[in-house]
Design a protein around this motif. Sequence first.
Motif, PDB file in Angstrom:
ATOM      1  N   THR A 155       8.579  -0.408  -4.728  1.00 20.36           N
ATOM      2  CA  THR A 155       9.688  -1.342  -4.448  1.00 20.36           C
ATOM      3  C   THR A 155      10.775  -1.172  -5.524  1.00 20.36           C
ATOM      4  OG1 THR A 155       8.362  -2.861  -3.380  1.00 20.36           O
ATOM      5  CG2 THR A 155      10.600  -3.557  -3.517  1.00 20.36           C
ATOM      6  N   GLU A 161      15.550   0.838   1.232  1.00 19.86           N
ATOM      7  CA  GLU A 161      14.437  -0.217   1.410  1.00 19.86           C
ATOM      8  C   GLU A 161      13.905  -0.439   3.009  1.00 19.86           C
ATOM      9  OE1 GLU A 161      14.371  -2.981  -2.316  1.00 19.86           O
ATOM     10  OE2 GLU A 161      16.047  -2.973  -0.945  1.00 19.86           O
ATOM     11  N   ARG A 185      12.424   2.099  -5.221  1.00 17.28           N
ATOM     12  CA  ARG A 185      13.610   2.293  -4.001  1.00 17.28           C
ATOM     13  C   ARG A 185      14.709   1.509  -4.136  1.00 17.28           C
ATOM     14  NH1 ARG A 185       8.426   1.969  -1.541  1.00 17.28           N
ATOM     15  NH2 ARG A 185       8.552  -0.652  -0.930  1.00 17.28           N
TER      16      ARG A 185
END
Length: 364
Positions: free
Chosen positions: A62, A249, A65
């Motif tokens: 995460t 995302e 990204r």
Amino acid sequence: EDRWWCAADIGWITGHSYIVFAPLLLGLTSIIYEGAIDYPKPDRMWEIIERYGVNILYTSPTAIRLLMKYGEKYPESHDLSTLKALGTVGEPINPAAWHWYYEVIGKNRCPIIDTYWQTETGGFTIAPSIYLGLPDLKPGSATFPMPGIEPDVLDENGKRVRDGEKGYIVIKRPWPGMMLTVNGDDQRYIDVYFSKFKNIYLMGDYAIRDSDGYYWLLGRSDEVLKVSGHRIGTIEIEDELVSMKEIAEAAVFGKPDTVKGDAIIAFVTLKDGYEKSSELIEKIKRKVRNDLGPIMVPEEIHIVNSLPKTRSGKIMRRVIKAVYLNQLPGDISTLENEASVDEIKRAMDLIKNRVVINGKYKGN
């Protein structure tokens, strides 16, 4: 002599295991950073790597990204030549993020060590090992089990699935570091981890083992959607969404649907230089339809500026789903930015207040 940076929140298992315990046991230098990785500017992570000569960076998909969103100009403005290995943890890494991490940050020379494990396992269970002989890497795969780990992929009835089929990932024998109980509640330990398959530890995730023996993690089995009789992993749709040049995302979940079972809902953020529009949403749906098939197309796609994340950069999908369904989001003490939740609430309010004119919604 290594300078190691585990860019996680120290309160999580990854944080105290790999910021404190492991580095101290090995006598290496451990970087500890308190704060967001894109503040005060999006080059915060790259600036720290350059300043301290970090050799090994360990972060979440995460977070990768998130930093991809700002493009290549920020990492390219810093000297990252001290890096020799890159690690990921926390959730499956999308192939698009893997390639960006490997090519832009690692300059095609730093292996990516994608680690799959849990708080309960006490350490890595599936990951490439530099010290045991680095295998050929496949973008998105955690590769092979670590010593002492005997995983398998089973169907609902406890039978081994064929290579390439999705199923429940399990560990079939005890291993070094496994937890022995849940504090004060032995029965809960048995019920949660050993009741589905007798004497076999249930990891709680879906996975695929390919014909070469590589393991591919697909996310939590309780996040698998049932759409018109089809079992769909949320990570499959998220992978497709973030493969688009516009999307940074994505978070996918299901809402109850009386006909389909689950209706697919997606929240996405865009990379710098792209703007929200109905045309873009239709383009996203067309790509999913063409690549994955009509059953996988999200019923709704919402474009927002940010998604709720923990301080270690992990998207809090349960919070997004709860806000969307007008439910209490539960514990958000690890939330990095409460404004992201407020933005989702505003988006939902706008949807509820839209007016239909000539068969179309008025407003964006």
